[in-house]
Design a protein around this motif. Structure first.
Motif, PDB file in Angstrom:
ATOM      1  N   LYS A   3       0.955  -1.089   0.088  1.00  0.00           N
ATOM      2  CA  LYS A   3      -0.067   0.022   0.027  1.00  0.00           C
ATOM      3  C   LYS A   3       0.943   1.164  -0.100  1.00  0.00           C
ATOM      4  O   LYS A   3       1.636   1.416   0.741  1.00  0.00           O
ATOM      5  CB  LYS A   3      -0.847  -0.033   1.167  1.00  0.00           C
ATOM      6  N   ARG A   4       0.610   2.168  -0.836  1.00  0.00           N
ATOM      7  CA  ARG A   4       1.185   3.441  -0.970  1.00  0.00           C
ATOM      8  C   ARG A   4       1.240   4.261   0.238  1.00  0.00           C
ATOM      9  O   ARG A   4      -0.041   4.372   0.678  1.00  0.00           O
ATOM     10  CB  ARG A   4       0.799   4.090  -2.176  1.00  0.00           C
ATOM     11  N   PRO A   5       2.217   4.705   0.875  1.00  0.00           N
ATOM     12  CA  PRO A   5       1.995   5.473   2.188  1.00  0.00           C
ATOM     13  C   PRO A   5       1.686   6.861   1.923  1.00  0.00           C
ATOM     14  O   PRO A   5       1.893   7.243   0.774  1.00  0.00           O
ATOM     15  CB  PRO A   5       3.490   5.318   2.771  1.00  0.00           C
ATOM     16  N   SER A   6       1.018   7.393   2.848  1.00  0.00           N
ATOM     17  CA  SER A   6       0.526   8.848   2.725  1.00  0.00           C
ATOM     18  C   SER A   6       1.657   9.692   2.479  1.00  0.00           C
ATOM     19  O   SER A   6       1.509  10.861   1.694  1.00  0.00           O
ATOM     20  CB  SER A   6      -0.262   9.041   3.978  1.00  0.00           C
ATOM     21  N   THR A   7       2.831   9.550   2.906  1.00  0.00           N
ATOM     22  CA  THR A   7       4.086  10.332   2.605  1.00  0.00           C
ATOM     23  C   THR A   7       4.412  10.320   1.269  1.00  0.00           C
ATOM     24  O   THR A   7       4.785  11.603   0.853  1.00  0.00           O
ATOM     25  CB  THR A   7       5.289   9.859   3.694  1.00  0.00           C
ATOM     26  N   TYR A   9       2.197  10.193  -1.325  1.00  0.00           N
ATOM     27  CA  TYR A   9       1.066  10.962  -1.517  1.00  0.00           C
ATOM     28  C   TYR A   9       1.517  12.668  -1.554  1.00  0.00           C
ATOM     29  O   TYR A   9       1.393  13.163  -2.274  1.00  0.00           O
ATOM     30  CB  TYR A   9      -0.405  10.926  -1.129  1.00  0.00           C
ATOM     31  N   ALA A  10       2.026  12.724  -0.252  1.00  0.00           N
ATOM     32  CA  ALA A  10       2.353  14.186   0.077  1.00  0.00           C
ATOM     33  C   ALA A  10       3.516  14.570  -0.696  1.00  0.00           C
ATOM     34  O   ALA A  10       3.492  15.671  -1.289  1.00  0.00           O
ATOM     35  CB  ALA A  10       2.593  14.264   1.800  1.00  0.00           C
ATOM     36  N   LEU A  66       4.403   8.687  -7.564  1.00  0.00           N
ATOM     37  CA  LEU A  66       3.205   7.837  -7.502  1.00  0.00           C
ATOM     38  C   LEU A  66       3.202   6.333  -8.068  1.00  0.00           C
ATOM     39  O   LEU A  66       2.486   5.276  -7.715  1.00  0.00           O
ATOM     40  CB  LEU A  66       2.085   8.523  -8.026  1.00  0.00           C
ATOM     41  N   ALA A 112       8.673  14.404   3.733  1.00  0.00           N
ATOM     42  CA  ALA A 112       7.885  13.325   3.187  1.00  0.00           C
ATOM     43  C   ALA A 112       8.513  12.249   2.354  1.00  0.00           C
ATOM     44  O   ALA A 112       8.459  11.246   2.341  1.00  0.00           O
ATOM     45  CB  ALA A 112       6.857  13.780   2.441  1.00  0.00           C
ATOM     46  N   SER A 115      11.339  10.063   4.502  1.00  0.00           N
ATOM     47  CA  SER A 115      10.734   9.517   5.531  1.00  0.00           C
ATOM     48  C   SER A 115      11.055   7.874   5.387  1.00  0.00           C
ATOM     49  O   SER A 115      10.791   7.338   4.240  1.00  0.00           O
ATOM     50  CB  SER A 115       9.146   9.705   5.752  1.00  0.00           C
ATOM     51  N   SER A 118       8.144   6.354   3.015  1.00  0.00           N
ATOM     52  CA  SER A 118       8.650   6.465   1.448  1.00  0.00           C
ATOM     53  C   SER A 118       9.490   5.881   1.195  1.00  0.00           C
ATOM     54  O   SER A 118       9.625   5.137  -0.108  1.00  0.00           O
ATOM     55  CB  SER A 118       8.705   7.975   1.314  1.00  0.00           C
ATOM     56  N   TRP A 121       8.856   1.997   0.654  1.00  0.00           N
ATOM     57  CA  TRP A 121       7.989   1.943  -0.568  1.00  0.00           C
ATOM     58  C   TRP A 121       8.531   2.335  -1.762  1.00  0.00           C
ATOM     59  O   TRP A 121       8.508   1.443  -2.860  1.00  0.00           O
ATOM     60  CB  TRP A 121       6.821   2.907  -0.542  1.00  0.00           C
TER      61      TRP A 121
END
Length: 148
Positions: A3-7, A9-10, A66, A112, A115, A118, A121
């Protein structure tokens, strides 16, 4: 990690926003130059080309983040490191309305993209043949061999 981390996306959102702003600035500068409003047309053309190329590159990096393209991480970090002295220069030129958002966006994008979620991933290998991932190969007779 699947799953793509929110970091990520940020980081992609910030890189994309900065890229879109650079493209917008390039278009604005190009239009102004074409209308004859530039004081130094040669320099204005150079600024236009650099802004458009840089902005499109940043948009490509955002897309790469992404898509988990490993190549996208280094240029994203580099563009943010370039943005910090530009923001500082704008601050010293008494343009805080541009300097502050640019500096904040650069710092947040760096945090981000660098991190741990990120990094894990973007650097992880999500596919491919597991035998090839470890460098094992088969010779003609089907025996596993290690490359030298």
């Amino acid at each position: 990690m699947s799953k793509r981390p929110s970091t990520v996306y940020a980081a992609a959102a910030l890189e994309g926003a900065e890229g879109a702003a650079a493209v917008g600035f390039g278009v604005y500068t190009g239009v102004e130059t074409a209308m004859g409003a530039a004081v130094d047309p040669v320099s204005a053309i150079g600024v236009t080309v650099l802004a458009l190329a840089g902005g499109l590159g940043m948009l490509g990096c955002a897309r790469g983040l992404l898509r988990a393209d490993q190549w996208s991480r280094a240029p994203t970090v580099l563009t943010q490191l370039f943005a910090l002295p530009v923001a500082w220069s704008l601050w010293q030129s008494e343009r805080p309305a541009i300097a502050i958002p640019m500096g904040v966006a650069a710092v947040l994008a760096l945090v981000a993209v660098l991190s741990p979620p990120s990094t894990a991933w973007l650097v992880s290998d999500r596919g491919g043949d597991s035998d090839d991932d470890h460098g094992d190969h088969e010779d003609r007779d089907g025996a596993a061999t290690r490359p030298r």
